[in-house]
Write a protein that holds these residues in place. Structure first.
Motif, PDB file in Angstrom:
ATOM      1  N   LYS A  27       5.739  -5.099  -1.979  1.00 11.77           N
ATOM      2  CA  LYS A  27       6.184  -3.887  -1.295  1.00 11.77           C
ATOM      3  C   LYS A  27       4.999  -3.082  -0.795  1.00 11.77           C
ATOM      4  N   LEU A  28       3.945  -3.010  -1.599  1.00  8.19           N
ATOM      5  CA  LEU A  28       2.741  -2.308  -1.162  1.00  8.19           C
ATOM      6  C   LEU A  28       2.126  -3.011   0.048  1.00  8.19           C
ATOM      7  N   LYS A  29       2.073  -4.326  -0.006  1.00  3.93           N
ATOM      8  CA  LYS A  29       1.482  -5.096   1.091  1.00  3.93           C
ATOM      9  C   LYS A  29       2.268  -4.914   2.383  1.00  3.93           C
ATOM     10  N   ALA A  51      -7.143   0.654  -2.218  1.00  4.58           N
ATOM     11  CA  ALA A  51      -7.394  -0.165  -3.402  1.00  4.58           C
ATOM     12  C   ALA A  51      -6.115  -0.813  -3.913  1.00  4.58           C
ATOM     13  N   ALA A  52      -4.989  -0.089  -3.794  1.00  6.15           N
ATOM     14  CA  ALA A  52      -3.708  -0.600  -4.277  1.00  6.15           C
ATOM     15  C   ALA A  52      -3.150  -1.704  -3.397  1.00  6.15           C
ATOM     16  N   GLY A  53      -3.651  -1.836  -2.173  1.00  7.84           N
ATOM     17  CA  GLY A  53      -3.197  -2.908  -1.315  1.00  7.84           C
ATOM     18  C   GLY A  53      -2.107  -2.544  -0.349  1.00  7.84           C
ATOM     19  N   VAL A  54      -2.006  -1.258   0.012  1.00  9.20           N
ATOM     20  CA  VAL A  54      -1.063  -0.875   1.069  1.00  9.20           C
ATOM     21  C   VAL A  54      -1.450  -1.628   2.343  1.00  9.20           C
ATOM     22  N   GLY A  55      -0.473  -2.273   2.963  1.00 13.04           N
ATOM     23  CA  GLY A  55      -0.775  -3.192   4.051  1.00 13.04           C
ATOM     24  C   GLY A  55      -1.410  -2.568   5.267  1.00 13.04           C
ATOM     25  N   ARG A  56      -0.925  -1.383   5.651  1.00 14.15           N
ATOM     26  CA  ARG A  56      -1.500  -0.715   6.817  1.00 14.15           C
ATOM     27  C   ARG A  56      -1.656   0.768   6.539  1.00 14.15           C
ATOM     28  N   LEU A  57      -2.859   1.246   6.713  1.00 16.03           N
ATOM     29  CA  LEU A  57      -3.174   2.660   6.548  1.00 16.03           C
ATOM     30  C   LEU A  57      -3.560   3.238   7.906  1.00 16.03           C
ATOM     31  N   GLY A  58      -2.866   4.296   8.304  1.00 17.33           N
ATOM     32  CA  GLY A  58      -3.269   5.059   9.465  1.00 17.33           C
ATOM     33  C   GLY A  58      -3.825   6.387   9.006  1.00 17.33           C
ATOM     34  N   ALA A  94     -12.622  -0.709   4.980  1.00 14.97           N
ATOM     35  CA  ALA A  94     -13.021  -2.090   5.268  1.00 14.97           C
ATOM     36  C   ALA A  94     -13.919  -2.647   4.172  1.00 14.97           C
ATOM     37  N   ALA A  95     -14.807  -1.799   3.645  1.00 18.40           N
ATOM     38  CA  ALA A  95     -15.713  -2.247   2.591  1.00 18.40           C
ATOM     39  C   ALA A  95     -14.984  -2.418   1.261  1.00 18.40           C
ATOM     40  N   LEU A  96     -13.941  -1.611   1.052  1.00 14.52           N
ATOM     41  CA  LEU A  96     -13.223  -1.654  -0.222  1.00 14.52           C
ATOM     42  C   LEU A  96     -12.221  -2.791  -0.271  1.00 14.52           C
ATOM     43  N   ASN A  97     -11.434  -2.963   0.790  1.00 20.43           N
ATOM     44  CA  ASN A  97     -10.352  -3.947   0.749  1.00 20.43           C
ATOM     45  C   ASN A  97     -10.099  -4.529   2.139  1.00 20.43           C
ATOM     46  N   PRO A  98     -10.578  -5.733   2.387  1.00 22.09           N
ATOM     47  CA  PRO A  98     -10.409  -6.346   3.709  1.00 22.09           C
ATOM     48  C   PRO A  98      -8.969  -6.757   4.013  1.00 22.09           C
ATOM     49  N   PHE A  99      -8.080  -6.670   3.021  1.00 23.17           N
ATOM     50  CA  PHE A  99      -6.681  -7.031   3.236  1.00 23.17           C
ATOM     51  C   PHE A  99      -5.843  -5.864   3.755  1.00 23.17           C
ATOM     52  N   VAL A 100      -6.467  -4.713   3.933  1.00 26.04           N
ATOM     53  CA  VAL A 100      -5.766  -3.530   4.441  1.00 26.04           C
ATOM     54  C   VAL A 100      -6.107  -3.345   5.913  1.00 26.04           C
ATOM     55  N   ALA A 101      -5.074  -3.260   6.747  1.00 28.53           N
ATOM     56  CA  ALA A 101      -5.284  -2.959   8.160  1.00 28.53           C
ATOM     57  C   ALA A 101      -5.421  -1.446   8.325  1.00 28.53           C
ATOM     58  N   PHE A 102      -6.433  -1.032   9.055  1.00 24.39           N
ATOM     59  CA  PHE A 102      -6.725   0.391   9.210  1.00 24.39           C
ATOM     60  C   PHE A 102      -6.552   0.799  10.664  1.00 24.39           C
ATOM     61  N   THR A 103      -5.791   1.875  10.891  1.00 23.96           N
ATOM     62  CA  THR A 103      -5.581   2.387  12.241  1.00 23.96           C
ATOM     63  C   THR A 103      -6.105   3.818  12.330  1.00 23.96           C
ATOM     64  N   PRO A 104      -7.183   4.051  13.067  1.00 28.37           N
ATOM     65  CA  PRO A 104      -7.714   5.417  13.208  1.00 28.37           C
ATOM     66  C   PRO A 104      -7.001   6.160  14.329  1.00 28.37           C
ATOM     67  N   ALA A 207       2.861   8.415  -3.625  1.00 25.20           N
ATOM     68  CA  ALA A 207       3.091   7.468  -2.533  1.00 25.20           C
ATOM     69  C   ALA A 207       3.378   6.070  -3.076  1.00 25.20           C
ATOM     70  N   ILE A 208       2.615   5.649  -4.069  1.00 23.74           N
ATOM     71  CA  ILE A 208       2.829   4.330  -4.674  1.00 23.74           C
ATOM     72  C   ILE A 208       4.200   4.261  -5.335  1.00 23.74           C
ATOM     73  N   LYS A 209       4.610   5.336  -5.992  1.00 22.12           N
ATOM     74  CA  LYS A 209       5.937   5.366  -6.598  1.00 22.12           C
ATOM     75  C   LYS A 209       7.035   5.235  -5.549  1.00 22.12           C
ATOM     76  N   LEU A 210       6.888   5.943  -4.447  1.00 17.60           N
ATOM     77  CA  LEU A 210       7.888   5.872  -3.387  1.00 17.60           C
ATOM     78  C   LEU A 210       7.975   4.468  -2.793  1.00 17.60           C
ATOM     79  N   ILE A 211       6.845   3.830  -2.610  1.00 16.40           N
ATOM     80  CA  ILE A 211       6.814   2.496  -2.009  1.00 16.40           C
ATOM     81  C   ILE A 211       7.417   1.458  -2.946  1.00 16.40           C
ATOM     82  N   THR A 212       7.071   1.518  -4.209  1.00 18.24           N
ATOM     83  CA  THR A 212       7.473   0.475  -5.157  1.00 18.24           C
ATOM     84  C   THR A 212       8.806   0.759  -5.844  1.00 18.24           C
ATOM     85  N   GLY A 213       9.266   2.009  -5.776  1.00 23.12           N
ATOM     86  CA  GLY A 213      10.469   2.383  -6.504  1.00 23.12           C
ATOM     87  C   GLY A 213      10.212   2.669  -7.971  1.00 23.12           C
TER      88      GLY A 213
END
Length: 240
Positions: A27-29, A51-58, A94-104, A207-213
């Motif tokens: 769910k985080l991903k 760090a938690a692995g949210v798939g896309r951060l804007g 990008a340095a912390l987690n390359p699996f997270v897509a970042f949108t500025p 935010a993590i609670k809302l995403i994961t339930g």
């Protein structure tokens, strides 16, 4: 989508955590979160969601990194002074987690553009430092039916709450707009840097609670933090 071996190792402590596990991590991903403000509150929100692995951060912020920011805005470094905050935040993620897509989004959020920014994300976390912007973000989230984690700090104190569709809203908590003159800016009264860390980390947790339930989000509840007394107080609102 299955996790790669690197993701499995990276998120190992989540994957074995009862209440999160593989389902919660997926769910985080799959989630997208818009963080409004890459400052004192936005810094821990961005760091812990990445760090938690949210798939896309804007991240939306119009400002550049200033030397006085570094006392509390821990995403940024001395060598990023003068750079756009969204650029500095993107480099951190990008340095912390390359699996997270970042949108500025290098922009100032306004009445005219808030709806457009909010529409592209599942959830919003607002760490801006003025009431008018917080009201605009809350209105846009309510209109779009998007959950909102809202935090604020001043001096030694902070607060955090959650607004969700169908729950108590921003106007239940703030029926009338305060006079801006009664809301002294951080530049005038100051803020202890660690307070932004406490409140921003609480925002990331919500935010993590809302995403994961997981657990019970701060819906209809305002959590107040008194840094000097090391005390939390909870106030209910919108109960009728």
């Amino acid at each position: 989508m299955p996790f790669s071996p690197d993701e499995t190792r990276r998120y190992a402590r989540h994957l074995v955590l009862r209440g999160v596990g593989g389902e919660g991590q997926q769910k985080l991903k799959a989630a997208s979160v818009l963080v409004v403000g890459a400052g004192g509150l936005g810094s821990p929100v961005i760091a812990y969601l990445a760090a938690a692995g949210v798939g896309r951060l804007g991240v939306i912020d119009h400002d550049a990194v200033g030397l006085s920011n570094l006392q509390r805005q821990v995403l940024h470094r001395t060598d990023t002074v003068g750079a756009p905050k969204v650029e500095s935040a993107g480099a951190f993620v990008a340095a912390l987690n390359p699996f997270v897509a970042f949108t500025p989004h290098q922009a100032r959020i306004t009445q005219d553009n808030a709806a457009g920014f909010v529409a592209g994300y599942d959830l919003v976390a607002d760490g801006t430092d003025n009431f008018a912007t917080r009201r605009i973000v809350a209105a846009a989230c309510a209109a779009a039916g998007k959950p909102l984690v809202s935090g604020a700090v001043s001096m030694f104190d902070g607060q955090v709450t959650v607004f969700v569709p169908g729950g108590p809203g921003f106007r239940d908590l703030y029926p009338a707009d305060p006079d801006e003159a009664d809301l002294p800016a951080c530049e005038i009264v100051g803020v202890l840097g660690a307070v932004t860390g406490v409140v921003g980390t609480l925002m990331a947790m919500e935010a993590i609670k809302l995403i994961t339930g997981l657990g019970e989000p701060l819906v209809g509840r305002l959590l107040l933090y008194d840094g000097r007394a090391a005390r939390f107080t909870e106030l209910a609102y919108g109960a009728g």
